[in-house]
Write a protein that holds these residues in place. Structure first.
Motif, PDB file in Angstrom:
ATOM      1  N   PRO A  11     -11.057 -31.921   6.036  1.00 42.93           N
ATOM      2  CA  PRO A  11     -10.172 -30.999   5.291  1.00 42.93           C
ATOM      3  C   PRO A  11      -8.701 -31.413   5.355  1.00 42.93           C
ATOM      4  O   PRO A  11      -7.983 -31.302   4.350  1.00 42.93           O
ATOM      5  CB  PRO A  11     -10.400 -29.645   5.988  1.00 42.93           C
ATOM      6  CG  PRO A  11     -11.749 -29.763   6.620  1.00 42.93           C
ATOM      7  CD  PRO A  11     -11.852 -31.191   7.047  1.00 42.93           C
ATOM      8  N   LEU A  12      -8.233 -31.885   6.508  1.00 43.05           N
ATOM      9  CA  LEU A  12      -6.837 -32.313   6.616  1.00 43.05           C
ATOM     10  C   LEU A  12      -6.567 -33.516   5.724  1.00 43.05           C
ATOM     11  O   LEU A  12      -5.515 -33.583   5.055  1.00 43.05           O
ATOM     12  CB  LEU A  12      -6.520 -32.653   8.074  1.00 43.05           C
ATOM     13  CG  LEU A  12      -5.081 -33.114   8.361  1.00 43.05           C
ATOM     14  CD1 LEU A  12      -4.084 -32.016   7.993  1.00 43.05           C
ATOM     15  CD2 LEU A  12      -4.929 -33.504   9.824  1.00 43.05           C
ATOM     16  N   ALA A  37     -14.552 -28.165   0.912  1.00 40.34           N
ATOM     17  CA  ALA A  37     -15.113 -27.128   1.788  1.00 40.34           C
ATOM     18  C   ALA A  37     -16.642 -27.155   1.756  1.00 40.34           C
ATOM     19  O   ALA A  37     -17.298 -26.974   2.793  1.00 40.34           O
ATOM     20  CB  ALA A  37     -14.594 -25.752   1.371  1.00 40.34           C
ATOM     21  N   ALA A  38     -17.219 -27.391   0.576  1.00 37.36           N
ATOM     22  CA  ALA A  38     -18.676 -27.442   0.451  1.00 37.36           C
ATOM     23  C   ALA A  38     -19.245 -28.660   1.179  1.00 37.36           C
ATOM     24  O   ALA A  38     -20.277 -28.562   1.861  1.00 37.36           O
ATOM     25  CB  ALA A  38     -19.069 -27.474  -1.024  1.00 37.36           C
ATOM     26  N   CYS A  95     -13.874 -18.523   1.214  1.00 34.91           N
ATOM     27  CA  CYS A  95     -12.486 -18.294   0.771  1.00 34.91           C
ATOM     28  C   CYS A  95     -12.090 -19.249  -0.353  1.00 34.91           C
ATOM     29  O   CYS A  95     -11.292 -18.894  -1.228  1.00 34.91           O
ATOM     30  CB  CYS A  95     -11.533 -18.437   1.954  1.00 34.91           C
ATOM     31  SG  CYS A  95     -11.648 -17.064   3.121  1.00 34.91           S
ATOM     32  N   ALA A  96     -12.635 -20.472  -0.331  1.00 37.51           N
ATOM     33  CA  ALA A  96     -12.365 -21.407  -1.425  1.00 37.51           C
ATOM     34  C   ALA A  96     -12.943 -20.879  -2.736  1.00 37.51           C
ATOM     35  O   ALA A  96     -12.306 -20.966  -3.802  1.00 37.51           O
ATOM     36  CB  ALA A  96     -12.949 -22.773  -1.096  1.00 37.51           C
ATOM     37  N   VAL A  97     -14.144 -20.310  -2.677  1.00 36.70           N
ATOM     38  CA  VAL A  97     -14.746 -19.711  -3.875  1.00 36.70           C
ATOM     39  C   VAL A  97     -13.933 -18.498  -4.326  1.00 36.70           C
ATOM     40  O   VAL A  97     -13.600 -18.356  -5.512  1.00 36.70           O
ATOM     41  CB  VAL A  97     -16.210 -19.314  -3.602  1.00 36.70           C
ATOM     42  CG1 VAL A  97     -16.795 -18.578  -4.803  1.00 36.70           C
ATOM     43  CG2 VAL A  97     -17.048 -20.530  -3.264  1.00 36.70           C
ATOM     44  N   TYR A  98     -13.597 -17.625  -3.391  1.00 40.30           N
ATOM     45  CA  TYR A  98     -12.831 -16.418  -3.717  1.00 40.30           C
ATOM     46  C   TYR A  98     -11.488 -16.772  -4.350  1.00 40.30           C
ATOM     47  O   TYR A  98     -11.004 -16.061  -5.241  1.00 40.30           O
ATOM     48  CB  TYR A  98     -12.622 -15.608  -2.436  1.00 40.30           C
ATOM     49  CG  TYR A  98     -11.918 -14.283  -2.632  1.00 40.30           C
ATOM     50  CD1 TYR A  98     -12.645 -13.139  -2.963  1.00 40.30           C
ATOM     51  CD2 TYR A  98     -10.538 -14.183  -2.478  1.00 40.30           C
ATOM     52  CE1 TYR A  98     -12.006 -11.917  -3.136  1.00 40.30           C
ATOM     53  CE2 TYR A  98      -9.896 -12.962  -2.645  1.00 40.30           C
ATOM     54  CZ  TYR A  98     -10.633 -11.836  -2.981  1.00 40.30           C
ATOM     55  OH  TYR A  98      -9.983 -10.630  -3.156  1.00 40.30           O
ATOM     56  N   SER A  99     -10.882 -17.877  -3.903  1.00 41.68           N
ATOM     57  CA  SER A  99      -9.538 -18.252  -4.361  1.00 41.68           C
ATOM     58  C   SER A  99      -9.545 -19.081  -5.640  1.00 41.68           C
ATOM     59  O   SER A  99      -8.499 -19.610  -6.031  1.00 41.68           O
ATOM     60  CB  SER A  99      -8.818 -19.019  -3.244  1.00 41.68           C
ATOM     61  OG  SER A  99      -8.699 -18.218  -2.083  1.00 41.68           O
ATOM     62  N   LEU A 100     -10.686 -19.205  -6.293  1.00 43.58           N
ATOM     63  CA  LEU A 100     -10.713 -19.876  -7.599  1.00 43.58           C
ATOM     64  C   LEU A 100      -9.836 -19.159  -8.620  1.00 43.58           C
ATOM     65  O   LEU A 100      -9.431 -19.734  -9.623  1.00 43.58           O
ATOM     66  CB  LEU A 100     -12.153 -19.969  -8.128  1.00 43.58           C
ATOM     67  CG  LEU A 100     -13.043 -21.010  -7.446  1.00 43.58           C
ATOM     68  CD1 LEU A 100     -14.479 -20.877  -7.924  1.00 43.58           C
ATOM     69  CD2 LEU A 100     -12.517 -22.430  -7.708  1.00 43.58           C
TER      70      LEU A 100
END
Length: 496
Positions: A11-12, A37-38, A95-100
């Motif tokens: 991720p970094l 993330a996936a 959170c990545a999905v939510y933040s789309l």
């Protein structure tokens, strides 16, 4: 490169790429974040599938890092850390999905969350105190910018309070870590070596002071009463995804520290002061529940239930110290329940905070008195909120029941009065969630415009968390088989 290092630093690296490429479209940023993330979550699942079991460390790497102070780049996972690594990767994916739908400074937002994912994963796999401290401190920095940059009206003040409180806790931790280093012979910051040495065994008041320094640092992060006052404003002002990570991941850094560092390295001092830990746990359970009951703000109410649920974990690890010389099954149940509660609370409370974000998007406020009758126009939203609420109060069929049943069963013999008092927390939690659900979703509508139901993005980000809570509640064996050997190993170390 070691696979665990790839999981931690992927991720970094993705965050660095985002800033290395100029003029990146927001749409690309969102899907880049989601893809990374996936992939990281898939790698963690592969680690779980390939985990050999037992009570030792797997996927271990130990390289020279700061040889002058015997601090190494030492990583590894066992039955205590692997569930929290999986929880972390899963929540960051949610959170990545939510933040789309995120449209405010998308690149910086995504990069901060990718950075936070690396430091969170790094902390749970760190087997060196300096490495642990670096990740611990960096998590504070990352969350400070999330709250200050994307929070609500009073976000700046809440972010400063969060930073100062938790930074004081990290300084207390550093003092404790240095004391352990100086007491060890030979000097080392390696957690495995310190566990073997028990450098302050029979250390009297010195061991007590070191335990206090570590306890304050981890208690602030958890947080427990009376170190909890930074939590409600931080949650209330943070964006929904920030609150989900703060509650689901960052709070677990404190409770994980109790089990990974304090109990096995300072077993004598832990047993001596376990009754204090139990009292703090019960006070946190009851205080969190009753103060949550008094809230009108939905998000603030959820924040106080986190104090309540973290209190159960503190009660369990304290009770395990009180029965360290007998009742092996009881103390193993208590510690296994504590780790299970970390996972359960992470899933359920992260879902609740994301649902609170949905509520804010519909009405522009968390004030429950401003809503009513939303179930008629938003049945999916109402249904998921009902499932999350019932999961949070520990009904059978959900992960919370498995965790709390083990905690209460393991704690009752050693601390009957404290355990009975903690039962009251469940009753109060049931009352506050039922009242909140009635205010928001039942009764007459307070707005002439019907509220929009969950979008696909919102549903896909939240529903899997609750499905996992049900899976653990109905089929807990796959999780307990992982945790129990590691819990037994910790207790064997503590009983020396």
């Amino acid at each position: 490169m070691n696979v665990l290092s790839v999981v931690v630093f992927l991720p970094l690296a993705a965050a660095v790429v985002l800033f290395a490429v100029p003029r990146v479209p927001d749409r690309f940023v969102r899907w880049w974040w989601l893809a990374v993330a996936a992939i990281d979550f898939a790698l963690v699942i592969a680690l779980w599938v390939g985990y050999p079991g037992g009570d030792g460390y797997a996927y271990e790497v130990n390289l020279r890092w700061i040889p002058s102070v015997s601090s190494g780049y030492h990583l590894g996972v066992d039955g205590l850390s692997l569930p929290l690594v999986a929880l972390t990767a899963g929540l960051f994916l949610a959170c990545a999905v939510y933040s789309l739908r995120q449209d405010k400074r998308v690149r910086s937002f995504a990069a901060l969350f990718l950075f936070l994912e690396t430091v969170s994963l790094g902390l749970f796999v760190a087997l060196d105190l300096i490495l642990f401290f670096v990740f611990f401190d960096l998590s504070i920095v990352g969350m400070y910018f999330v709250i200050a940059g994307w929070g609500h009206r009073d976000a700046a003040r809440a972010a400063v309070k969060f930073f100062l409180y938790t930074f004081v806790g990290s300084l207390a931790l550093l003092v404790g870590f240095i004391a352990l280093y100086l007491a060890a012979s030979p000097h080392t910051f390696d957690i495995v070596e310190l566990t073997r040495q028990m450098p302050l065994a029979g250390g009297g008041w010195v061991a007590g002071l070191v335990l206090l320094a570590l306890g304050v640092g981890f208690a602030i992060k958890t947080p427990t009463v009376p170190f909890h006052t930074w939590l409600p404003p931080a949650h209330t002002e943070a964006p929904a995804a920030g609150s989900a990570i703060l509650a689901g991941v960052l709070l677990k850094m404190g409770t994980y520290g109790f089990v990974r560092i304090m109990m096995p390295i300072l077993p004598d001092a832990w047993r001596r002061y376990a009754v204090v830990v139990v009292v703090i746990g019960v006070v946190s359970v009851l205080y969190g529940a009753f103060v949550a009951l008094a809230q009108r703000d939905f998000k603030r109410m959820i924040a106080y239930t986190s104090v309540n649920h973290m209190g159960y974990i503190i009660l369990a690890v304290g009770a395990a110290g009180l029965v360290a010389d007998s009742a092996a099954e009881a103390r193993q149940l208590a510690v296994t329940g504590a780790v299970t509660q970390m996972v359960s609370h992470g899933l359920i409370t992260a879902a609740l905070f994301l649902l609170a974000g949905v509520l804010y998007d519909r009405g522009g406020t968390y004030d429950m008195s401003r809503y009513g009758g939303m179930a008629a126009s938003a049945p999916k939203f109402a249904g998921l909120t009902a499932v999350a609420a019932f999961a949070s109060l520990g009904l059978p069929g959900f992960s919370g029941f498995i965790a709390e049943f083990q905690i209460f069963t393991g704690s009752l013999g050693a601390t009957p009065v404290a355990t009975v008092l903690a039962f009251l927390g469940i009753l109060v939690t049931a009352a506050l969630f039922l009242r909140a659900f009635q205010r928001i979703f039942l009764g007459p509508a307070r707005s002439t415009e019907p509220a929009a139901d969950l979008t696909v993005t919102e549903g896909v980000s939240i529903a899997p968390l609750l499905v996992l809570a049900v899976v653990i509640g109905v089929f807990p064996r796959f999780l307990l088989d992982l945790i129990e050997p590691a819990s037994r190993a910790v207790l064997d170390l503590m009983a020396r």
